[in-house]
Design a protein around this motif. Structure first.
Motif, PDB file in Angstrom:
ATOM      1  N   ILE A 225      38.328  39.570  42.016  1.00 40.60           N
ATOM      2  CA  ILE A 225      39.526  39.215  42.455  1.00 40.60           C
ATOM      3  C   ILE A 225      40.645  39.950  41.659  1.00 40.60           C
ATOM      4  O   ILE A 225      41.908  40.624  42.202  1.00 40.60           O
ATOM      5  CB  ILE A 225      39.568  37.950  42.534  1.00 40.60           C
ATOM      6  N   ALA A 226      40.772  39.825  40.291  1.00 42.77           N
ATOM      7  CA  ALA A 226      41.945  40.331  39.403  1.00 42.77           C
ATOM      8  C   ALA A 226      41.770  41.711  39.654  1.00 42.77           C
ATOM      9  O   ALA A 226      42.822  42.474  39.399  1.00 42.77           O
ATOM     10  CB  ALA A 226      41.568  39.993  37.974  1.00 42.77           C
ATOM     11  N   MET A 227      40.579  42.633  39.656  1.00 40.38           N
ATOM     12  CA  MET A 227      40.562  44.145  39.526  1.00 40.38           C
ATOM     13  C   MET A 227      41.097  44.703  40.762  1.00 40.38           C
ATOM     14  O   MET A 227      41.607  45.624  40.980  1.00 40.38           O
ATOM     15  CB  MET A 227      39.117  44.398  39.152  1.00 40.38           C
ATOM     16  N   ARG A 228      40.840  43.898  42.020  1.00 44.50           N
ATOM     17  CA  ARG A 228      41.440  44.436  43.249  1.00 44.50           C
ATOM     18  C   ARG A 228      42.981  44.529  43.213  1.00 44.50           C
ATOM     19  O   ARG A 228      43.623  45.196  43.860  1.00 44.50           O
ATOM     20  CB  ARG A 228      41.141  43.514  44.387  1.00 44.50           C
ATOM     21  N   ILE A 229      43.461  43.558  42.297  1.00 47.55           N
ATOM     22  CA  ILE A 229      44.766  43.519  42.232  1.00 47.55           C
ATOM     23  C   ILE A 229      45.410  44.661  41.476  1.00 47.55           C
ATOM     24  O   ILE A 229      46.414  45.406  41.169  1.00 47.55           O
ATOM     25  CB  ILE A 229      45.473  42.120  41.691  1.00 47.55           C
ATOM     26  N   ALA A 230      44.510  45.036  40.201  1.00 47.68           N
ATOM     27  CA  ALA A 230      44.890  46.169  39.399  1.00 47.68           C
ATOM     28  C   ALA A 230      44.794  47.323  40.218  1.00 47.68           C
ATOM     29  O   ALA A 230      45.547  48.210  39.572  1.00 47.68           O
ATOM     30  CB  ALA A 230      43.804  46.015  38.159  1.00 47.68           C
ATOM     31  N   GLU A 231      43.793  47.470  41.089  1.00 51.01           N
ATOM     32  CA  GLU A 231      43.778  48.620  41.870  1.00 51.01           C
ATOM     33  C   GLU A 231      45.034  48.978  42.539  1.00 51.01           C
ATOM     34  O   GLU A 231      45.421  50.034  43.082  1.00 51.01           O
ATOM     35  CB  GLU A 231      42.864  48.298  42.746  1.00 51.01           C
ATOM     36  N   LYS A 232      45.984  48.023  42.994  1.00 56.47           N
ATOM     37  CA  LYS A 232      47.187  48.138  43.535  1.00 56.47           C
ATOM     38  C   LYS A 232      48.133  48.509  42.428  1.00 56.47           C
ATOM     39  O   LYS A 232      49.282  48.408  42.762  1.00 56.47           O
ATOM     40  CB  LYS A 232      47.524  46.803  44.412  1.00 56.47           C
ATOM     41  N   ARG A 233      47.863  48.715  41.381  1.00 54.54           N
ATOM     42  CA  ARG A 233      48.746  49.103  40.358  1.00 54.54           C
ATOM     43  C   ARG A 233      49.707  47.747  39.833  1.00 54.54           C
ATOM     44  O   ARG A 233      50.771  48.240  39.250  1.00 54.54           O
ATOM     45  CB  ARG A 233      49.679  50.358  40.670  1.00 54.54           C
ATOM     46  N   TYR A 234      49.159  46.634  39.661  1.00 53.95           N
ATOM     47  CA  TYR A 234      49.929  45.507  39.106  1.00 53.95           C
ATOM     48  C   TYR A 234      49.130  45.334  37.812  1.00 53.95           C
ATOM     49  O   TYR A 234      48.061  45.559  37.460  1.00 53.95           O
ATOM     50  CB  TYR A 234      49.747  44.335  40.128  1.00 53.95           C
ATOM     51  N   ILE A 235      49.950  44.813  36.814  1.00 52.87           N
ATOM     52  CA  ILE A 235      49.457  44.371  35.530  1.00 52.87           C
ATOM     53  C   ILE A 235      48.868  42.812  35.670  1.00 52.87           C
ATOM     54  O   ILE A 235      49.198  42.022  36.197  1.00 52.87           O
ATOM     55  CB  ILE A 235      50.701  44.254  34.538  1.00 52.87           C
ATOM     56  N   ILE A 236      47.597  42.985  34.799  1.00 53.34           N
ATOM     57  CA  ILE A 236      47.056  41.702  34.442  1.00 53.34           C
ATOM     58  C   ILE A 236      47.312  41.067  33.305  1.00 53.34           C
ATOM     59  O   ILE A 236      47.000  41.669  32.178  1.00 53.34           O
ATOM     60  CB  ILE A 236      45.481  41.841  34.557  1.00 53.34           C
ATOM     61  N   ALA A 237      48.270  40.035  33.381  1.00 51.01           N
ATOM     62  CA  ALA A 237      48.830  39.627  31.943  1.00 51.01           C
ATOM     63  C   ALA A 237      47.835  38.740  31.353  1.00 51.01           C
ATOM     64  O   ALA A 237      46.718  38.076  32.165  1.00 51.01           O
ATOM     65  CB  ALA A 237      49.924  38.730  32.430  1.00 51.01           C
ATOM     66  N   TYR A 238      47.913  38.086  30.098  1.00 53.75           N
ATOM     67  CA  TYR A 238      47.073  37.376  29.295  1.00 53.75           C
ATOM     68  C   TYR A 238      47.980  36.288  28.499  1.00 53.75           C
ATOM     69  O   TYR A 238      48.941  36.837  27.701  1.00 53.75           O
ATOM     70  CB  TYR A 238      46.249  38.032  28.404  1.00 53.75           C
ATOM     71  N   GLU A 239      47.530  34.994  28.698  1.00 48.64           N
ATOM     72  CA  GLU A 239      48.529  34.082  27.931  1.00 48.64           C
ATOM     73  C   GLU A 239      47.517  33.043  27.285  1.00 48.64           C
ATOM     74  O   GLU A 239      46.984  32.222  28.016  1.00 48.64           O
ATOM     75  CB  GLU A 239      49.225  33.288  29.101  1.00 48.64           C
ATOM     76  N   PRO A 240      47.589  33.146  26.153  1.00 47.91           N
ATOM     77  CA  PRO A 240      46.580  32.270  25.193  1.00 47.91           C
ATOM     78  C   PRO A 240      47.058  30.881  25.245  1.00 47.91           C
ATOM     79  O   PRO A 240      46.208  29.842  24.739  1.00 47.91           O
ATOM     80  CB  PRO A 240      46.571  33.141  23.751  1.00 47.91           C
ATOM     81  N   LYS A 241      48.412  30.577  25.464  1.00 50.04           N
ATOM     82  CA  LYS A 241      48.968  29.224  25.088  1.00 50.04           C
ATOM     83  C   LYS A 241      48.378  28.319  26.535  1.00 50.04           C
ATOM     84  O   LYS A 241      48.622  27.270  26.706  1.00 50.04           O
ATOM     85  CB  LYS A 241      50.438  29.124  25.168  1.00 50.04           C
ATOM     86  N   ALA A 242      47.811  29.172  27.731  1.00 51.41           N
ATOM     87  CA  ALA A 242      47.435  28.332  28.699  1.00 51.41           C
ATOM     88  C   ALA A 242      45.920  28.426  28.464  1.00 51.41           C
ATOM     89  O   ALA A 242      45.403  29.632  28.628  1.00 51.41           O
ATOM     90  CB  ALA A 242      47.729  29.152  30.022  1.00 51.41           C
ATOM     91  N   TYR A 243      45.132  27.688  28.364  1.00 49.45           N
ATOM     92  CA  TYR A 243      43.778  27.426  28.173  1.00 49.45           C
ATOM     93  C   TYR A 243      42.970  26.678  28.803  1.00 49.45           C
ATOM     94  O   TYR A 243      43.466  25.338  29.076  1.00 49.45           O
ATOM     95  CB  TYR A 243      43.423  27.291  26.439  1.00 49.45           C
ATOM     96  N   ALA A 244      41.601  26.887  28.813  1.00 48.20           N
ATOM     97  CA  ALA A 244      40.580  25.866  29.606  1.00 48.20           C
ATOM     98  C   ALA A 244      39.619  25.648  28.429  1.00 48.20           C
ATOM     99  O   ALA A 244      38.956  26.485  27.798  1.00 48.20           O
ATOM    100  CB  ALA A 244      40.009  26.408  30.880  1.00 48.20           C
ATOM    101  N   MET A 245      39.188  24.216  28.276  1.00 47.12           N
ATOM    102  CA  MET A 245      38.249  23.992  27.353  1.00 47.12           C
ATOM    103  C   MET A 245      36.816  23.623  28.100  1.00 47.12           C
ATOM    104  O   MET A 245      36.915  23.126  29.201  1.00 47.12           O
ATOM    105  CB  MET A 245      38.547  22.728  26.782  1.00 47.12           C
ATOM    106  N   GLU A 246      35.741  24.390  27.521  1.00 48.66           N
ATOM    107  CA  GLU A 246      34.596  24.070  28.280  1.00 48.66           C
ATOM    108  C   GLU A 246      33.470  23.950  27.238  1.00 48.66           C
ATOM    109  O   GLU A 246      33.661  24.635  26.111  1.00 48.66           O
ATOM    110  CB  GLU A 246      34.232  25.362  29.080  1.00 48.66           C
ATOM    111  N   THR A 247      32.420  23.181  27.570  1.00 54.07           N
ATOM    112  CA  THR A 247      31.598  22.988  26.558  1.00 54.07           C
ATOM    113  C   THR A 247      30.502  24.211  26.534  1.00 54.07           C
ATOM    114  O   THR A 247      30.292  24.894  27.790  1.00 54.07           O
ATOM    115  CB  THR A 247      30.665  21.502  27.040  1.00 54.07           C
ATOM    116  N   ALA A 248      30.277  24.442  25.207  1.00 58.74           N
ATOM    117  CA  ALA A 248      29.225  25.625  25.136  1.00 58.74           C
ATOM    118  C   ALA A 248      27.809  25.520  25.467  1.00 58.74           C
ATOM    119  O   ALA A 248      27.453  24.416  26.068  1.00 58.74           O
ATOM    120  CB  ALA A 248      29.064  25.941  23.633  1.00 58.74           C
ATOM    121  N   SER A 249      27.364  26.585  25.817  1.00 57.45           N
ATOM    122  CA  SER A 249      26.034  26.633  26.606  1.00 57.45           C
ATOM    123  C   SER A 249      25.214  25.612  25.554  1.00 57.45           C
ATOM    124  O   SER A 249      25.120  25.773  24.343  1.00 57.45           O
ATOM    125  CB  SER A 249      24.863  27.919  26.732  1.00 57.45           C
TER     126      SER A 249
END
Length: 294
Positions: A225-249
């Motif tokens: 989904i993200a890469m289809r947007i990149a194909e349209k020449r939009y930037i994929i940003a990254y924000e480490p202050k927004a995070y999701a906690m998940e239990t490890a395998s």
């Protein structure tokens, strides 16, 4: 055989050390000439839709809804949608008790991508946020994600995945946590160079108007989904202050299964993203090798 050995060794070393070293040097050079962008906290926030595909999540769904409702964002601008297609436990019944949650349910189960497609006509927010049912977001996550959309060249924003290591998990869990810390650092540097191509399904967002359906058999739907947007020449940003906690395998076997799935999905995406193959071949090499070896 000797040449093959040294070439293989170089690829592995480049994946884990060389790529990060090259990124670090490029970032240092760029910062000599450009100042990182800053955002005005007083600007108006856009409307958002939080979309969660939940299959048989009765043990955790109450906590997930409470976490989502608690997020620091204007309630009148926050829509919450859960898709529970195929669930045979009490997930749907539990969700129906929340008035602020739109619940979509069908008895048949066709996979996560099908659930997302079915939910799209109900999405009202300018920004669509995807998150998993078994992950919990920090209170400021939405605000931290949407601030990047003030840059009109940004089409998607990925949050950070953080690993909670349970005391009963084996040693592989600690390695998984370290891997994601390193991967998050690389994504942060990638974004500074406008070359980020990663979007973890635990937490990522897009401009709703840019959403494009991907094939139903897609293995890694968030990445595609993200890469289809990149194909349209939009930037994929990254924000480490927004995070999701998940239990490890829980163990090595479960982690290996997950890594195989990610690697297979990465290879699948190479063949389906033909427009991006040549300029991003080195980044794909890093992505696919790292998930196989780690």
């Amino acid at each position: 055989m000797i040449i093959a050995f040294w070439v293989s060794l170089f690829i592995i070393l480049y994946t884990f050390i060389g790529y990060g070293f090259v990124l670090f040097l490029l970032i240092k050079i760029k910062r000599l000439f450009y100042t990182p962008a800053s955002f005005d906290a007083n600007l108006e926030f856009p409307s958002v839709t939080i979309l969660v595909a939940a299959y048989n999540e009765e043990d955790i769904v109450d906590a997930k809804v409470e976490n989502t409702l608690r997020l620091d964002y204007p309630q009148e601008k926050k829509q919450i949608i859960f898709v529970t297609d195929g669930s045979t436990d009490s997930t749907t019944e539990k969700l129906n008790r929340f008035n602020d949650v739109l619940v979509l349910h069908e008895d048949s189960r066709a996979g996560k991508m099908a659930a997302i497609k079915r939910a799209m006509p109900f999405v009202e927010g300018e920004i669509l946020i995807f998150t998993d049912a078994n992950t919990f977001l920090n209170d400021e996550a939405i605000k931290e994600l949407v601030k990047h959309y003030r840059n009109h060249k940004v089409g998607a924003v990925a949050g950070e995945k953080r690993i909670f290591v349970d005391q009963t998990a084996d040693a592989s869990s600690a390695g998984e946590g370290f891997y994601w810390k390193y991967e998050s650092l690389l994504k942060k540097w990638d974004y500074e160079l406008y070359s980020n191509v990663g979007a973890a399904g635990e937490l990522f967002s897009i401009r709703t108007r840019l959403y494009e359906n991907v094939e139903s058999d897609t293995i890694i739907d968030d990445h595609m989904i993200a890469m289809r947007i990149a194909e349209k020449r939009y930037i994929i940003a990254y924000e480490p202050k927004a995070y999701a906690m998940e239990t490890a395998s829980a163990n090595t076997a479960e982690e290996l299964k997950r890594k195989i799935r990610i690697a297979a999905g990465g290879i699948q995406s190479i063949f389906r993203l033909k427009k991006l193959q040549i300029p991003l071949i080195i980044r794909y090499l890093h992505f696919n090798t790292s998930v196989i070896v780690c």
